[in-house]
Motif scaffolding. Structure first.
Motif, PDB file in Angstrom:
ATOM      1  N   GLN A   1      24.254  45.254  47.422  1.00  0.00           N
ATOM      2  CA  GLN A   1      23.892  44.499  45.931  1.00  0.00           C
ATOM      3  C   GLN A   1      24.108  45.674  45.006  1.00  0.00           C
ATOM      4  N   GLU A   2      23.888  46.758  45.407  1.00  0.00           N
ATOM      5  CA  GLU A   2      23.863  48.064  44.336  1.00  0.00           C
ATOM      6  C   GLU A   2      25.305  48.251  43.913  1.00  0.00           C
ATOM      7  N   ASP A   3      26.242  48.183  44.956  1.00  0.00           N
ATOM      8  CA  ASP A   3      27.664  48.245  44.593  1.00  0.00           C
ATOM      9  C   ASP A   3      28.072  47.025  43.805  1.00  0.00           C
ATOM     10  N   PHE A   4      27.580  45.739  44.203  1.00  0.00           N
ATOM     11  CA  PHE A   4      28.179  44.639  43.609  1.00  0.00           C
ATOM     12  C   PHE A   4      27.959  44.604  41.865  1.00  0.00           C
ATOM     13  N   HIS A   5      26.600  44.661  41.786  1.00  0.00           N
ATOM     14  CA  HIS A   5      26.319  44.815  40.387  1.00  0.00           C
ATOM     15  C   HIS A   5      26.796  46.091  39.395  1.00  0.00           C
ATOM     16  N   ALA A   6      26.943  47.147  40.313  1.00  0.00           N
ATOM     17  CA  ALA A   6      27.392  48.310  39.659  1.00  0.00           C
ATOM     18  C   ALA A   6      29.081  48.525  39.201  1.00  0.00           C
ATOM     19  N   ILE A   7      29.603  47.811  40.169  1.00  0.00           N
ATOM     20  CA  ILE A   7      31.207  47.746  40.089  1.00  0.00           C
ATOM     21  C   ILE A   7      31.762  47.199  38.636  1.00  0.00           C
ATOM     22  N   LYS A   8      32.379  47.760  37.820  1.00  0.00           N
ATOM     23  CA  LYS A   8      32.854  47.219  36.754  1.00  0.00           C
ATOM     24  C   LYS A   8      34.248  46.449  36.918  1.00  0.00           C
ATOM     25  N   PHE A   9      35.097  46.660  37.805  1.00  0.00           N
ATOM     26  CA  PHE A   9      36.102  46.194  38.179  1.00  0.00           C
ATOM     27  C   PHE A   9      36.204  45.512  39.559  1.00  0.00           C
ATOM     28  N   LEU A  10      36.182  44.140  39.761  1.00  0.00           N
ATOM     29  CA  LEU A  10      36.198  43.551  40.894  1.00  0.00           C
ATOM     30  C   LEU A  10      36.927  42.357  40.709  1.00  0.00           C
ATOM     31  N   PRO A  11      38.215  42.126  41.220  1.00  0.00           N
ATOM     32  CA  PRO A  11      39.205  40.892  41.100  1.00  0.00           C
ATOM     33  C   PRO A  11      38.320  39.726  42.016  1.00  0.00           C
ATOM     34  N   ALA A  12      37.719  39.848  42.856  1.00  0.00           N
ATOM     35  CA  ALA A  12      37.025  38.563  43.838  1.00  0.00           C
ATOM     36  C   ALA A  12      35.917  38.255  42.820  1.00  0.00           C
ATOM     37  N   ARG A  13      35.163  38.867  42.109  1.00  0.00           N
ATOM     38  CA  ARG A  13      34.113  38.397  41.290  1.00  0.00           C
ATOM     39  C   ARG A  13      34.682  37.386  40.179  1.00  0.00           C
ATOM     40  N   GLN A  14      35.935  38.197  39.659  1.00  0.00           N
ATOM     41  CA  GLN A  14      36.531  37.022  38.588  1.00  0.00           C
ATOM     42  C   GLN A  14      37.022  35.890  39.351  1.00  0.00           C
ATOM     43  N   PHE A  15      37.477  36.130  40.465  1.00  0.00           N
ATOM     44  CA  PHE A  15      38.028  34.946  41.139  1.00  0.00           C
ATOM     45  C   PHE A  15      37.124  33.659  41.474  1.00  0.00           C
ATOM     46  N   VAL A  16      35.979  34.209  41.728  1.00  0.00           N
ATOM     47  CA  VAL A  16      34.655  33.279  42.067  1.00  0.00           C
ATOM     48  C   VAL A  16      34.251  32.455  40.726  1.00  0.00           C
ATOM     49  N   LYS A  17      34.344  33.185  39.575  1.00  0.00           N
ATOM     50  CA  LYS A  17      34.260  32.468  38.305  1.00  0.00           C
ATOM     51  C   LYS A  17      35.134  31.673  37.946  1.00  0.00           C
ATOM     52  N   ASP A  18      36.600  32.161  38.122  1.00  0.00           N
ATOM     53  CA  ASP A  18      37.682  31.203  37.732  1.00  0.00           C
ATOM     54  C   ASP A  18      37.884  30.095  38.795  1.00  0.00           C
ATOM     55  N   LEU A  19      37.472  29.994  39.993  1.00  0.00           N
ATOM     56  CA  LEU A  19      37.556  29.020  40.987  1.00  0.00           C
ATOM     57  C   LEU A  19      36.284  27.913  40.670  1.00  0.00           C
ATOM     58  N   ARG A  20      35.268  28.346  40.030  1.00  0.00           N
ATOM     59  CA  ARG A  20      34.371  27.434  39.701  1.00  0.00           C
ATOM     60  C   ARG A  20      34.830  26.734  38.529  1.00  0.00           C
ATOM     61  N   ALA A  21      35.493  27.245  37.538  1.00  0.00           N
ATOM     62  CA  ALA A  21      36.057  26.741  36.412  1.00  0.00           C
ATOM     63  C   ALA A  21      37.405  25.705  36.878  1.00  0.00           C
ATOM     64  N   ILE A  22      37.852  26.023  37.767  1.00  0.00           N
ATOM     65  CA  ILE A  22      39.097  25.069  38.479  1.00  0.00           C
ATOM     66  C   ILE A  22      38.391  24.016  38.950  1.00  0.00           C
ATOM     67  N   ILE A  23      37.318  24.155  39.868  1.00  0.00           N
ATOM     68  CA  ILE A  23      36.758  22.916  40.281  1.00  0.00           C
ATOM     69  C   ILE A  23      36.132  21.872  39.499  1.00  0.00           C
ATOM     70  N   LEU A  24      35.459  22.466  38.434  1.00  0.00           N
ATOM     71  CA  LEU A  24      35.045  21.699  37.303  1.00  0.00           C
ATOM     72  C   LEU A  24      36.066  20.768  36.520  1.00  0.00           C
ATOM     73  N   ALA A  25      37.269  21.188  36.578  1.00  0.00           N
ATOM     74  CA  ALA A  25      38.479  20.766  35.656  1.00  0.00           C
ATOM     75  C   ALA A  25      39.210  19.604  36.634  1.00  0.00           C
ATOM     76  N   LYS A  26      38.782  19.323  37.809  1.00  0.00           N
ATOM     77  CA  LYS A  26      39.468  18.392  38.692  1.00  0.00           C
ATOM     78  C   LYS A  26      39.560  17.072  38.159  1.00  0.00           C
ATOM     79  N   ASP A  27      38.451  16.647  37.583  1.00  0.00           N
ATOM     80  CA  ASP A  27      38.643  14.952  37.009  1.00  0.00           C
ATOM     81  C   ASP A  27      39.566  14.997  35.874  1.00  0.00           C
ATOM     82  N   ALA A  28      39.790  15.918  35.315  1.00  0.00           N
ATOM     83  CA  ALA A  28      40.676  15.757  33.934  1.00  0.00           C
ATOM     84  C   ALA A  28      42.392  15.732  34.423  1.00  0.00           C
TER      85      ALA A  28
END
Length: 509
Positions: free
Chosen positions: A206-233
């Motif tokens: 947890q201390e690493d997750f919140h302190a790491i400034k650059f983490l592609p997997a964290r951005q991927f999780v956000k983007d994956l949510r956005a892609i899922i929500l766009a499915k019906d369009a």
């Protein structure tokens, strides 16, 4: 296992030290060749087909082809619940859904279709045509867990992804028909959510997750949510293409980030072996996790930098394992974890405490001998290094097809050939589908237009550097204009405003 065993076969997984092998920061599963469609097909199998093994997919495709051919030759009827004849179903698989083969596959006969619905994943989309394919879908699962703050949020996203990949009433009629037809032809076993136990996935502290400034997997999780929500369009095919574009970019940058982290860990351990370096947790965290790396530059050559990161990882893997096995040999094994900055700091302290024993063993000399012995592998000419480069090249690069008429099939690429000749270098240049996906993700949850600078910031979260002032002149600006994704505005930075391509969706940024 001993240090001597490791020296005899340093790249064998069973020869890696348990502390290294079980680390959340280890590259696991070990990537090999994969296209974007292989990644999606394997994701289907990982998330909803527990009974399907990666190794059985090529044979399932061959068996299906034989069964169809037998029905055609003997003029036998289709299965009971099928709605089309055998010739039509053959045309669907070998025509409408057929995915182009690579130039070196032109003479090979196998079934390869677009992974449009879960039902196609049981007989198509294997990384290899043999029975020892690597589980590409497991890499996506690992990224979801590393990019989420806890197991509960990761599992919730994993279930949402399963729901989005499922074919439901809101999907277009062709997707619904195809899923039903695949079941009628006995192509698809039961599609059921495969839950994930906390003990089977890796987490960041947890201390690493919140302190790491650059983490592609964290951005991927956000983007994956956005892609899922766009499915019906959009249609199922359009949505799957967007998903592929995000998966291929995130997967390669995630693996590159891990290579970078591994090299930084070895640097810290190497300094400890020289009786210097850091042992404070916060200082170690800053040393081993990159802040603003640039793995690729828009318009520039990409593979040389990726090769450097891969070579650095291989050197680090040799050095870290040599040190861990040396500690075992001197009777002072390291028993803590290597999944966090705290664990790495403890390992540095442990090395300091046993430096006299390690120096007596000449651990640095042993490492140099092993490194010289494996010079060809460290240059990515064979083995793991060659596999990692092949993984990045085929996943990011535009599909090279055996049939020239199909060369425009892949539009979600991140790299393309700079020229028409075979030896032309691969340069960073987004395809139109990748541009759509990244603009949507960059603006998700913002409720309107934003400066073009926002897209540059989003690409930077994946380690791609782009100068916003160049966007107006390069092919990215051209793509944005052609797709209607920008509004020229003298009040905006660079005179351009990004426009959302799909209806607004609420995403937790």
């Amino acid at each position: 296992m001993t240090l001597a065993d490791f020296k005899q076969g340093p790249w064998k997984r069973e020869h890696s030290h348990p502390a290294y092998k079980d680390s959340a920061l280890a590259i696991s599963p070990a990537p090999e060749y994969a296209s974007s469609e292989v990644l999606v097909a394997s994701l289907y199998r990982t998330i909803g087909f527990e009974s399907i093994s990666e190794g059985g997919v090529p044979q399932a495709g061959r068996d299906l082809d034989k069964r169809i051919q037998k029905l055609r030759d003997k003029h036998l009827p289709s299965p009971k619940d099928a709605t089309v004849g055998v010739d039509t179903w053959n045309t669907v698989l070998h025509g409408i859904l057929e995915s182009p083969k690579l130039p070196n596959q032109s003479s090979k006969r196998f079934l390869q279709v677009t992974p449009l619905v879960p039902g196609t994943a049981s007989f198509s989309g294997s990384a290899r045509l043999s029975s020892n394919s690597w589980p590409a879908g497991s890499l996506i699962r690992r990224m979801v867990w590393l990019g989420s703050q806890d197991h509960e949020s990761a599992l919730a996203l994993w279930h949402d992804l399963y729901s989005a990949l499922s074919v439901v009433k809101s999907d277009d009629i062709f997707a619904r028909w195809l899923q039903e037809e695949a079941s009628a032809w006995d192509c698809s076993p039961e599609w059921k959510f495969v839950s994930v136990s906390p003990t089977n996935v890796a987490h960041l502290a947890q201390e690493d997750f919140h302190a790491i400034k650059f983490l592609p997997a964290r951005q991927f999780v956000k983007d994956l949510r956005a892609i899922i929500l766009a499915k019906d369009a959009m249609t199922r095919r359009q949505w799957t293409s967007l998903l592929e574009a995000i998966l291929r970019l995130a997967a390669v940058t995630h693996v590159t980030w891990l290579c970078d982290v591994q090299a930084r860990i070895w640097r810290s351990l190497s300094e400890a072996l020289e009786n210097r370096g850091l042992t404070n947790e916060a200082a170690v965290r800053e040393a081993i996790f990159p802040t603003k790396p640039q793995y690729m530059t828009y318009g520039g050559k990409a593979l040389n930098n990726l090769k450097d990161k891969t070579s650095g990882y291989l050197t680090a893997r040799l050095g870290i394992n040599t040190t861990l096995w040396a500690l075992e040999q001197v009777g002072e094994p390291y028993t803590d974890d290597m999944s966090s900055s705290s664990g790495i700091a403890n390992l540095c302290k442990h090395i300091h405490s046993n430096l006299s024993l390690l120096n007596a063993l000449d651990v640095k000399g042993i490492f140099l001998d092993v490194r010289e012995q494996e010079a060809r592998a460290l240059n990515c000419k064979k083995g793991i290094g060659a596999n990692l480069l092949e993984f990045a090249r085929h996943l990011l690069g535009q599909r090279q097809t055996a049939v020239q008429l199909l060369r425009g099939y892949d539009q979600g690429y991140i790299l393309k050939k700079k020229g028409p000749y075979p030896s032309s270098p691969w340069v960073v240049s987004l395809g139109p589908v990748a541009v759509l996906a990244l603009v949507h993700c960059a603006l998700a949850g913002m409720g309107g237009a934003r400066s073009i600078h926002r897209l540059g910031q989003h690409l930077a979260e994946y380690g791609i550097a782009v100068d916003r002032h160049d966007i107006t002149r390069n092919d990215l600006g051209h793509q944005l204009r052609m797709l209607g994704l920008v509004l020229d505005s003298p009040d905006a930075e660079s005179g351009m405003l990004l426009l959302p391509p799909f209806p607004a969706t609420e995403v937790n940024k």
